[in-house]
Write an enzyme that holds these catalytic residues in place. Structure first.
Site, PDB file in Angstrom:
ATOM      1  N   ASP A  38      52.153  21.444   3.440  1.00  0.00           N
ATOM      2  CA  ASP A  38      52.227  22.206   4.674  1.00  0.00           C
ATOM      3  C   ASP A  38      52.936  23.547   4.479  1.00  0.00           C
ATOM      4  OD1 ASP A  38      50.848  20.408   6.202  1.00  0.00           O
ATOM      5  OD2 ASP A  38      52.615  19.464   7.086  1.00  0.00           O
ATOM      6  N   LYS A  59      49.700  25.456   8.592  1.00  0.00           N
ATOM      7  CA  LYS A  59      49.416  26.388   9.677  1.00  0.00           C
ATOM      8  C   LYS A  59      50.441  27.500   9.641  1.00  0.00           C
ATOM      9  CE  LYS A  59      50.696  25.435  13.874  1.00  0.00           C
ATOM     10  NZ  LYS A  59      50.809  24.851  15.235  1.00  0.00           N
ATOM     11  N   MET A 172      60.126  23.292  17.923  1.00  0.00           N
ATOM     12  CA  MET A 172      58.885  23.909  18.412  1.00  0.00           C
ATOM     13  C   MET A 172      59.023  24.349  19.870  1.00  0.00           C
ATOM     14  SD  MET A 172      56.208  21.270  16.566  1.00  0.00           S
ATOM     15  CE  MET A 172      57.150  19.824  17.070  1.00  0.00           C
TER      16      MET A 172
END
Length: 255
Positions: A38, A59, A172
């Protein structure tokens, strides 16, 4: 097709400092045939997987190298064609890391599955700034909450967390900071200390410090952005490194 037994090991890489990966995780990387990694992992960790095929599946700023269904399919296809697939994920894969989903997907295909926990950024990042998530006389518990749900909405758990005296750690959540601040203000928590730590435990670490009332201005002044962790609670003031800053903030509010 490989003669090796198809195998998936989901591995926690820790919060960013490469020294915070576990010994067991390193040994698994050394045995990997394929590593799917990741964006938030420290890429120096890939040096342990010298003989493995390495595929970036992360991402960055909303841009996906692979979508989750594609990652799931890649895990299965590479396990069958190569053998041992290591899914290397930042922090701990079972804390907002979708590691359990990937294991659930792979298992019905007859793939052997294992999981190696990692040090979660929810705990390690505050610790690196000297912030204890619990401390006698200040906090008896802590919440770890995702700021953004699967539906891209604010987690409803934040409303309940704001009512408590517990430390609140939000991952997040930078895109929802204004909403988070509003929720805490409605609970009369304007003066509660807040720390925002960006790129925690890495050489690029930055932090901003204030209160519920001031933190949005601090974010603008410090130019803080994701990936970052938001820590809300009186324990923030218990950091030796941040205590003097907090006293200055209180004086400014009082004046």
């Amino acid at each position: 097709m490989s003669n090796k037994t198809p195998k998936l090991t989901v591995v926690g890489a820790g919060p960013g400092d490469p020294g915070l990966i576990t010994v067991k995780a390193v040994r698994v990387l050394e045995s990997a045939d394929v590593v799917l990694y990741d964006a938030l992992i420290n890429t120096t960790l890939l040096e342990y997987a010298r003989r493995a095929e390495k595929i970036f599946v992360g991402k960055r700023k909303g841009c996906y190298a692979y979508h989750q269904d594609q990652i799931n399919e890649l895990i299965v296809s590479r396990a069958k064609s190569h053998g041992h697939v290591v899914r290397l994920k930042g922090g701990d894969p079972f804390i907002f890391g979708r590691g359990a989903e990937e294991i659930d997907y792979a298992h019905p295909f007859g793939i052997e599955t294992n999981m190696i926990p990692g040090i979660s950024s929810a705990m390690a990042v505050p610790a690196y700034q000297g912030i204890p998530l619990t401390k006698r006389g200040f906090s008896e518990s802590f919440w770890v909450i995702t700021g953004t749900t699967k539906a891209h909405e604010l987690s409803q758990d934040i409303y309940q967390a704001a009512k408590s005296n517990a430390t609140v750690v939000i991952l997040m959540g930078m895109g929802k900071l204004n909403e988070i601040v509003s929720i805490f203000e409605k609970e009369n928590k304007q003066d509660v200390p807040v720390a925002i730590i960006q790129n925690g435990t890495t050489k690029n670490e930055q932090f901003g410090f204030g209160t519920i009332h001031t933190i949005e201005q601090v974010v603008v002044e410090k130019k803080l952005s994701s990936p970052a962790i938001i820590v809300i609670g009186e324990v923030v003031n218990q950091s030796v490194m941040l205590a003097s800053i907090y006293n200055e903030v209180r004086q400014e509010i009082a004046s």
